[in-house]
Design a protein around this motif. Structure first.
Motif, PDB file in Angstrom:
ATOM      1  N   SER A   6       0.754  -1.249  -0.079  1.00  0.00           N
ATOM      2  CA  SER A   6      -0.056  -0.001   0.023  1.00  0.00           C
ATOM      3  C   SER A   6       1.100   1.319   0.036  1.00  0.00           C
ATOM      4  CB  SER A   6      -0.868  -0.120   1.206  1.00  0.00           C
ATOM      5  OG  SER A   6      -0.454   0.067   2.283  1.00  0.00           O
ATOM      6  N   ARG A  10       0.533   4.176  -2.755  1.00  0.00           N
ATOM      7  CA  ARG A  10       0.551   5.684  -2.290  1.00  0.00           C
ATOM      8  C   ARG A  10       1.744   6.362  -2.868  1.00  0.00           C
ATOM      9  NH1 ARG A  10      -1.207   6.224   4.210  1.00  0.00           N
ATOM     10  NH2 ARG A  10      -3.060   4.683   3.945  1.00  0.00           N
ATOM     11  N   THR A 197      -5.791  -2.598  -1.421  1.00  0.00           N
ATOM     12  CA  THR A 197      -4.998  -1.307  -1.535  1.00  0.00           C
ATOM     13  C   THR A 197      -5.516  -0.024  -2.240  1.00  0.00           C
ATOM     14  OG1 THR A 197      -3.197  -2.917  -1.990  1.00  0.00           O
ATOM     15  CG2 THR A 197      -2.853  -0.897  -2.826  1.00  0.00           C
ATOM     16  N   ARG A 201      -5.469   3.381   0.264  1.00  0.00           N
ATOM     17  CA  ARG A 201      -4.744   4.336  -0.359  1.00  0.00           C
ATOM     18  C   ARG A 201      -5.453   5.832   0.087  1.00  0.00           C
ATOM     19  NH1 ARG A 201      -5.238   3.645  -6.688  1.00  0.00           N
ATOM     20  NH2 ARG A 201      -5.126   5.782  -6.899  1.00  0.00           N
ATOM     21  N   LEU A 327      -2.972  13.056  -3.992  1.00  0.00           N
ATOM     22  CA  LEU A 327      -2.725  12.502  -2.621  1.00  0.00           C
ATOM     23  C   LEU A 327      -2.422  13.662  -1.629  1.00  0.00           C
ATOM     24  CD1 LEU A 327      -2.538   9.832  -1.079  1.00  0.00           C
ATOM     25  CD2 LEU A 327      -0.133   9.718  -1.548  1.00  0.00           C
TER      26      LEU A 327
END
Length: 337
Positions: A6, A10, A197, A201, A327
């Motif tokens: 994961s 990311r 995953t 995320r 992100l």
């Protein structure tokens, strides 16, 4: 294993759209190369050894039910302070989120891998499940989030699939037969990881909080069934075998491996750390020789090498996230937590 994968996703999602400070957080810390390599080697050894140690028990006195009970029963006790004694309180929404993760990366995943290991070799299982994890993750994110993977990554995925097909065919020729249910279970485990995953995320949980919730919910759901239906074979196993599984499954896999990999990411950077972890199939195949007496043929060794090279290609930074993929800085910071 869940958290290093994961973390990699990311990194892929955030590095293209992140700020310079975001990217800096993923760079190795100068002067700590050997420390980082030691932490990465420790996590690699634990992850690879898990397939060997699990197969060792499910082919002797213990069964997959016992391994699952020890994994999450001990793990829940070890990680309980993370849930109830941590400064950062876990919200009801996060508790529900953890339940979903437990249904993907918890009890069903371990049962699927243990079942595959019970009727397949450790080297084959260690090649199929970890190697297919990035393949499913890449394909799913490409279909759902429209993330372009890049030529290099697609070549890596192709090498992984071709290497695994070769490995299964060679195994069928050498052993006389390959149990399709075992292969399907290992493939299903990789698919469940990929779904986990994609959900994790976007989570506000840290990797250690996620691991604690997965252990808690898995233990809560599985242990009553395990005890109430008489699935336990612990009375048939030696104290040494039970102790080995309790320590490896409940402590090394649920705690030490996560901490070790996160430290390696902090000291080496995500690219180097995940590239080292890509050696799981090769290391598991080597460890299985003295522990299980599973000696791969030259053709199988070459197939495993192809799989490892494919994983290394897939771990590259050639993916090009779409505009929808972003992100936050806070999420990037949690990579180092």
């Amino acid at each position: 294993m869940s958290d290093w994968c994961s973390i990699q996703v990311r990194r892929e999602m955030g590095i293209a759209n992140g700020t310079r400070s975001d990217v800096a957080r993923l760079m190795p810390v100068k002067g700590n190369l050997w420390q980082g390599l030691c932490w990465a080697a420790l996590s690699l050894t634990i992850f690879a050894g898990w397939f060997v140690v699990t197969r060792l028990s499910v082919t002797h006195e213990l069964r997959l039910w016992d391994v699952t009970a020890l994994r999450f029963g001990i793990g829940a006790l070890v990680l309980l302070p993370v849930l109830f004694a941590s400064k950062s309180r876990i919200s009801p929404k996060q508790w529900a989120e953890g339940l979903v993760y437990a249904c993907l990366w918890g009890m069903p995943f371990v049962l699927a891998v243990a079942f595959g290991l019970q009727i397949s070799s450790a080297r084959r299982a260690a090649a199929i499940t970890p190697a297919l994890m990035p393949v499913f993750a890449g394909v799913f994110t490409w279909i759902i989030f429209r993330e372009r993977q890049g030529t290099r990554r697609w070549c890596g995925y192709a090498a992984i699939v071709l290497g695994l097909i070769w490995l299964v065919v060679i195994g069928a020729i050498a052993d006389g037969a390959v149990h399709p249910l075992g292969i399907c279970a290992l493939v299903m485990a990789a698919m469940m990881w990929a779904v986990y995953t994609m959900l994790f995320r976007r989570s506000t949980l840290t990797p250690i909080q996620s691991a604690a919730l997965i252990c808690f919910w898995s233990a809560l759901l599985f242990l009553p069934v395990y005890v109430g239906t008489g699935l336990s074979r612990l009375s048939y196993a030696s104290a040494g075998e039970i102790a080995l599984q309790a320590i490896y499954q409940g402590i090394l896999m649920t705690g030490v491996a996560i901490v070790a990999f996160n430290r390696s990411v902090a000291l080496l950077g995500s690219s180097i750390a995940t590239a080292i972890i890509a050696l799981i199939p090769a290391v598991a195949a080597v460890v299985a020789i003295p522990v299980l007496g599973e000696r791969p043929s030259e053709a199988e060794a070459f197939a495993i090498l192809i799989v490892v090279l494919g994983v290394l290609l897939a771990a590259g930074s050639s993916a090009k996230p779409s505009a929808q993929s972003s992100l936050s800085t806070s999420s990037m910071t949690r990579v180092r937590s």
